[in-house]
Design a protein around this motif. Sequence first.
Motif, PDB file in Angstrom:
ATOM      1  N   THR A   1       0.821  -1.209   0.000  1.00 20.90           N
ATOM      2  CA  THR A   1       0.000   0.000   0.000  1.00 20.90           C
ATOM      3  C   THR A   1       0.858   1.263   0.000  1.00 20.90           C
ATOM      4  O   THR A   1       0.668   2.174  -0.823  1.00 20.90           O
ATOM      5  CB  THR A   1      -0.933   0.006   1.219  1.00 20.90           C
TER       6      THR A   1
ATOM      7  N   ARG B   1      -2.467   0.426  -5.358  1.00 15.87           N
ATOM      8  CA  ARG B   1      -2.641   0.827  -3.959  1.00 15.87           C
ATOM      9  C   ARG B   1      -3.986   0.381  -3.408  1.00 15.87           C
ATOM     10  O   ARG B   1      -4.071  -0.192  -2.317  1.00 15.87           O
ATOM     11  CB  ARG B   1      -2.485   2.341  -3.861  1.00 15.87           C
ATOM     12  N   TYR B   2      -5.049   0.624  -4.152  1.00 14.99           N
ATOM     13  CA  TYR B   2      -6.372   0.261  -3.663  1.00 14.99           C
ATOM     14  C   TYR B   2      -6.592  -1.251  -3.701  1.00 14.99           C
ATOM     15  O   TYR B   2      -7.349  -1.790  -2.884  1.00 14.99           O
ATOM     16  CB  TYR B   2      -7.447   0.976  -4.485  1.00 14.99           C
TER      17      TYR B   2
ATOM     18  N   SER C   1      -4.293  -3.423  -2.934  1.00 12.71           N
ATOM     19  CA  SER C   1      -3.615  -3.954  -1.749  1.00 12.71           C
ATOM     20  C   SER C   1      -4.444  -3.807  -0.488  1.00 12.71           C
ATOM     21  O   SER C   1      -4.130  -4.420   0.545  1.00 12.71           O
ATOM     22  CB  SER C   1      -2.270  -3.246  -1.567  1.00 12.71           C
ATOM     23  N   ALA C   2      -5.514  -3.026  -0.543  1.00 13.00           N
ATOM     24  CA  ALA C   2      -6.374  -2.870   0.636  1.00 13.00           C
ATOM     25  C   ALA C   2      -7.118  -4.160   0.971  1.00 13.00           C
ATOM     26  O   ALA C   2      -7.693  -4.285   2.056  1.00 13.00           O
ATOM     27  CB  ALA C   2      -7.365  -1.740   0.409  1.00 13.00           C
TER      28      ALA C   2
END
Length: 461
Positions: free
Chosen positions: A126, A289-290, A292-293
Amino acid sequence: MQAWSQHAPSLPNAPWQPTTTVLKKYVPIVTHDEVKMDAADAYTLGQLIDIAESNNPTTRESWNHAKASAAAVGIAKSELYPTLFAFATGKNYNLPPLLYNTFVVQDIGLFATAVHLDYTLIDFGTRRSEITAAQAKLVAANLSFNDTHLQLIQQVSQAYYALLNARGLRAAAEVNLTDAKALEEAAQERRDNGLATLPDLLEARAEREKANYDLQSAIGAEKTAFGDLATAIAAQPVHAFKVQGLDDLHIPNALDQSVEDAIANAYKQRPDLLAEKAKVKAAHAEVTRYTSAYFPTLSFEAEGGWVRAWGQQKTYPGTYAQTRTYETALSLKWTIFDGLRRENRISQAKAEEAEAKNAVHEREDQIGERVWASYQEAVTALEQRKAAASLLAASAESHSASVESYKDGVRNLLDVLNAERDLARARALDVTARTRVLQSFTGLAFRTGDLLAQHPKGNTP
């Protein structure tokens, strides 16, 4: 009315009239340093570009945007490091805890100091994705900064050539007026000798007045062009300065690349196109990034400190105590359900990535079209330059022959006027053709991005 209690305008059909107090308090004076130009020097284009790059507010605005983007990278990188903070707490309270079957009043004064550590150990990419996105945005901002300089160089160059064109046309208009006056004198002389009529003299006089009108128009156009150049370099047009003249410049006579090479170079080096591509990288990093949430995060917390307390319980004497304190924790956090927030964020990020890619394709199409058009303009300008030079030579020869023939009584005044008008037009076309070659070559270098590195240099390398 106090400045802090001002209201919106009371009526929609009349301007707002602010008080002097309001203007002084809420409208600050923003100073703008005027560029000091030496009236004695004749500035080259390179020197004018140097002055503009150092003083034009657009470059500073773009520079500050790039600095903000660089700070954003630092903010994103700070997430990789632990957070350490210290705190101190002073507290006094009267608390009646319940002991057995009664409340016992306790009066306690507490003072605690501690150092707290937070550290995210694992987040499955992230933070790294956020850093990548910030770095790509910084690259885009730096490239946009370069594009601002490219735009400014183009603006100054075109304003400079426009001024040279206006000055050349003014000089041509002065020569035309001189010729018209000479023709009027010749017509007056012929009439005095009984060889010309009054209508001939009036025609010559009207031609002289027309030449004077054209000269005044050229003078006004020159002043306007000078103001445009002064504004481009952040100077005041009310203070005159000189620039290098058109006759001192080298006029290119051929292009040094094919149109295919020009388009290819534009695709490789245009800073606005490269900035759009960097935005694609940033958008893709946001998708990562999103995504990996969906994975858990593992974090570590630790706290150590010292507690001192004084207390007294009713019916008992007061007491004082102190002790060290510490606490450690290892936390695994995994979001199971968040109302489809992650799914929607990923969809949004993917749409923004697709939008960024489409922007690249659209910019490439625009660049290819405009480079092609600029290239053809340069080719046309070169041919027009040759034709204008030939036209000027032929018109000058024809005018000279017509004037001599008129003086000898072989040609009439109408023939001379036509020759004079043709010569005036040829002079203007020659000036415009020469400046158009310079403008078209600069325009092509702007469209390909070559202008950023190949523009004329002034006092700075």
